[in-house]
Design a protein around this motif. Structure first.
Motif, PDB file in Angstrom:
ATOM      1  N   THR A  39     -54.881  22.918 -55.063  1.00  0.00           N
ATOM      2  CA  THR A  39     -55.245  22.072 -56.195  1.00  0.00           C
ATOM      3  C   THR A  39     -56.716  21.664 -56.137  1.00  0.00           C
ATOM      4  O   THR A  39     -57.365  21.516 -57.175  1.00  0.00           O
ATOM      5  CB  THR A  39     -54.363  20.811 -56.220  1.00  0.00           C
ATOM      6  N   VAL A  40     -57.243  21.494 -54.937  1.00  0.00           N
ATOM      7  CA  VAL A  40     -58.645  21.091 -54.760  1.00  0.00           C
ATOM      8  C   VAL A  40     -59.408  22.186 -54.010  1.00  0.00           C
ATOM      9  O   VAL A  40     -60.276  21.911 -53.186  1.00  0.00           O
ATOM     10  CB  VAL A  40     -58.743  19.734 -54.023  1.00  0.00           C
ATOM     11  N   ARG A  41     -59.085  23.421 -54.320  1.00  0.00           N
ATOM     12  CA  ARG A  41     -59.616  24.563 -53.576  1.00  0.00           C
ATOM     13  C   ARG A  41     -61.141  24.667 -53.620  1.00  0.00           C
ATOM     14  O   ARG A  41     -61.781  24.992 -52.607  1.00  0.00           O
ATOM     15  CB  ARG A  41     -58.986  25.860 -54.068  1.00  0.00           C
ATOM     16  N   LYS A 242     -48.219  24.241 -70.177  1.00  0.00           N
ATOM     17  CA  LYS A 242     -49.261  24.180 -69.154  1.00  0.00           C
ATOM     18  C   LYS A 242     -48.870  23.248 -68.011  1.00  0.00           C
ATOM     19  O   LYS A 242     -47.999  22.396 -68.139  1.00  0.00           O
ATOM     20  CB  LYS A 242     -50.572  23.696 -69.786  1.00  0.00           C
ATOM     21  N   PHE A 243     -49.572  23.434 -66.882  1.00  0.00           N
ATOM     22  CA  PHE A 243     -49.417  22.512 -65.756  1.00  0.00           C
ATOM     23  C   PHE A 243     -49.923  21.135 -66.169  1.00  0.00           C
ATOM     24  O   PHE A 243     -50.912  21.013 -66.898  1.00  0.00           O
ATOM     25  CB  PHE A 243     -50.241  22.985 -64.551  1.00  0.00           C
ATOM     26  N   THR A 244     -49.270  20.108 -65.666  1.00  0.00           N
ATOM     27  CA  THR A 244     -49.761  18.758 -65.902  1.00  0.00           C
ATOM     28  C   THR A 244     -49.363  17.863 -64.737  1.00  0.00           C
ATOM     29  O   THR A 244     -48.619  18.277 -63.837  1.00  0.00           O
ATOM     30  CB  THR A 244     -49.247  18.199 -67.246  1.00  0.00           C
ATOM     31  N   GLU A 271     -48.806  19.862 -56.547  1.00  0.00           N
ATOM     32  CA  GLU A 271     -49.694  20.988 -56.807  1.00  0.00           C
ATOM     33  C   GLU A 271     -49.944  21.061 -58.316  1.00  0.00           C
ATOM     34  O   GLU A 271     -49.035  20.861 -59.118  1.00  0.00           O
ATOM     35  CB  GLU A 271     -49.096  22.308 -56.334  1.00  0.00           C
ATOM     36  N   GLU A 272     -51.178  21.307 -58.677  1.00  0.00           N
ATOM     37  CA  GLU A 272     -51.527  21.555 -60.064  1.00  0.00           C
ATOM     38  C   GLU A 272     -52.518  22.710 -60.056  1.00  0.00           C
ATOM     39  O   GLU A 272     -53.695  22.542 -59.744  1.00  0.00           O
ATOM     40  CB  GLU A 272     -52.122  20.297 -60.705  1.00  0.00           C
ATOM     41  N   ASP A 273     -52.006  23.904 -60.356  1.00  0.00           N
ATOM     42  CA  ASP A 273     -52.807  25.120 -60.218  1.00  0.00           C
ATOM     43  C   ASP A 273     -54.113  25.052 -61.008  1.00  0.00           C
ATOM     44  O   ASP A 273     -55.161  25.499 -60.548  1.00  0.00           O
ATOM     45  CB  ASP A 273     -52.012  26.335 -60.692  1.00  0.00           C
ATOM     46  N   LYS A 274     -54.018  24.508 -62.212  1.00  0.00           N
ATOM     47  CA  LYS A 274     -55.191  24.305 -63.061  1.00  0.00           C
ATOM     48  C   LYS A 274     -55.123  22.896 -63.612  1.00  0.00           C
ATOM     49  O   LYS A 274     -54.114  22.499 -64.204  1.00  0.00           O
ATOM     50  CB  LYS A 274     -55.216  25.320 -64.200  1.00  0.00           C
ATOM     51  N   CYS A 275     -56.193  22.146 -63.449  1.00  0.00           N
ATOM     52  CA  CYS A 275     -56.247  20.775 -63.947  1.00  0.00           C
ATOM     53  C   CYS A 275     -57.114  20.738 -65.205  1.00  0.00           C
ATOM     54  O   CYS A 275     -58.081  21.494 -65.327  1.00  0.00           O
ATOM     55  CB  CYS A 275     -56.832  19.846 -62.883  1.00  0.00           C
ATOM     56  N   PRO A 276     -56.813  19.825 -66.137  1.00  0.00           N
ATOM     57  CA  PRO A 276     -57.589  19.769 -67.380  1.00  0.00           C
ATOM     58  C   PRO A 276     -59.006  19.268 -67.167  1.00  0.00           C
ATOM     59  O   PRO A 276     -59.884  19.500 -67.998  1.00  0.00           O
ATOM     60  CB  PRO A 276     -56.785  18.793 -68.246  1.00  0.00           C
ATOM     61  N   GLY A 277     -59.238  18.560 -66.085  1.00  0.00           N
ATOM     62  CA  GLY A 277     -60.562  18.013 -65.787  1.00  0.00           C
ATOM     63  C   GLY A 277     -60.759  17.927 -64.291  1.00  0.00           C
ATOM     64  O   GLY A 277     -60.524  18.892 -63.560  1.00  0.00           O
ATOM     65  N   SER A 282     -56.487  14.073 -61.465  1.00  0.00           N
ATOM     66  CA  SER A 282     -55.113  14.544 -61.658  1.00  0.00           C
ATOM     67  C   SER A 282     -54.224  14.175 -60.482  1.00  0.00           C
ATOM     68  O   SER A 282     -53.105  13.682 -60.666  1.00  0.00           O
ATOM     69  CB  SER A 282     -55.099  16.057 -61.881  1.00  0.00           C
ATOM     70  N   ILE A 283     -54.703  14.411 -59.272  1.00  0.00           N
ATOM     71  CA  ILE A 283     -53.841  14.131 -58.117  1.00  0.00           C
ATOM     72  C   ILE A 283     -53.677  12.635 -57.903  1.00  0.00           C
ATOM     73  O   ILE A 283     -52.661  12.194 -57.358  1.00  0.00           O
ATOM     74  CB  ILE A 283     -54.336  14.840 -56.835  1.00  0.00           C
ATOM     75  N   ALA A 284     -54.654  11.843 -58.343  1.00  0.00           N
ATOM     76  CA  ALA A 284     -54.487  10.385 -58.292  1.00  0.00           C
ATOM     77  C   ALA A 284     -53.392   9.937 -59.253  1.00  0.00           C
ATOM     78  O   ALA A 284     -52.560   9.081 -58.923  1.00  0.00           O
ATOM     79  CB  ALA A 284     -55.809   9.698 -58.643  1.00  0.00           C
TER      80      ALA A 284
END
Length: 295
Positions: A39-41, A242-244, A271-277, A282-284
């Motif tokens: 997620t934070v790769r 989409k992932f959210t 896990e969020e493969d792609k985040c909107p921002g 997102s992980i917070a």
């Protein structure tokens, strides 16, 4: 080799404080809220230490690795150095992702995979304190017909045997292609039935199971104890699904978490493969919902 691996595994877990008695495990352990580092790769590649510090600062106390294959290092560090970094940040890494290794890279075998250099991968996993080594993905070239999946099951059993000698559990992480029928069979069912349940367990990606039109709870009840790991990410209500962030979409995690005991859940990872921002935003948001509603 095996005795050395077992010794490293035992001493590493003891020093990290990870030896958990079965009686201490809750259906969902509130001791650990994990993050899959994929997620934070980008941030991990740029500044692993700073990224792990931010992750811990948000309240995560466990992570799942997303890099090793090919480099035979963890985010540019050898196993001992990475283990020290995790300890410094107050994090544990009970699980990490790996690849099968049937797909070549620039015509060469990829080391640190199940098919190439697996012994060293297991040694390094033991040094870090990893309890679960997970096949993350099968590339299109690594998939095939039902007979091929039967061969993959045999490969997984073999990898699982090597893991078991070091006190590590092998797992397989699904996407949605495993639920596309071939000759009336789901590849995922082949993998479940043709692998040894003791050697090969599953990391259920709840998003992908749901996207495939399957019922996560039904799978958990049909194969009790087979899903010690979960990936937790939500699905939005758009046609693209989409992932959210967890709690922001359509997946009923409150109900799913009620079945953690049937699944055999030990750890789960946001896990969020792609985040909107910003992935950290997102992980917070995800961990805020999890702490308030799920654990």
């Amino acid at each position: 080799m095996t005795s050395r691996r077992s010794f490293i595994k035992a001493t590493t877990l003891a020093s990290a404080g990870l030896l958990i008695r079965p009686s201490a495990l809750l259906p969902v352990s509130s001791r650990y809220i994990g993050l899959q580092l994929y997620t934070v790769r980008d941030a991990m590649q740029q500044n692993a230490a700073g990224t792990l510090q931010r992750v811990a600062g948000l309240g995560y106390n466990a992570v799942e690795g997303a890099t090793y294959t090919g480099t035979q290092q963890f985010y540019g560090m050898n196993a001992k150095a990475f283990a020290a970094l995790l300890k410094q940040q107050g994090l544990v890494m009970p699980s990490s992702h790996y690849r099968l290794g049937a797909e070549k890279m620039k015509g060469a075998d990829v080391k640190g995979t199940m098919l190439h250099g697996w012994d060293k991968a297991v040694d390094d996993a033991a040094t870090v304190g990893i309890q679960y080594m997970v096949c993350a993905f099968l590339s299109p070239q690594e998939r095939g017909n039902p007979d091929h999946y039967k061969q993959l099951a045999a490969d997984f059993n073999k990898a699982g045997e090597t893991c078991k000698k070091a006190g590590i559990q092998f797992c397989y992480h699904n996407h949605d292609f495993e639920f596309q029928q071939q000759n009336g069979q789901y590849p995922y069912d082949i993998l479940l039935h043709d692998t040894d349940a003791g050697l090969v367990k599953m990391e259920m990606d709840i998003y992908w199971v749901t996207r495939a039109g399957m019922d996560p709870v039904k799978l958990m009840n049909e194969h009790r104890g087979r899903f010690p790991l979960w990936h937790v990410k939500d699905m939005d209500s758009t046609p693209e699904r989409k992932f959210t962030e967890v709690g922001s979409g359509t997946i009923n995690f409150k109900n799913i978490f009620k079945h953690a005991q049937e699944a055999g859940l030990k750890y789960f990872f946001v896990e969020e493969d792609k985040c909107p921002g910003d992935p950290f935003a997102s992980i917070a948001k995800s961990i805020g919902y999890i702490k308030k509603n799920l654990v």
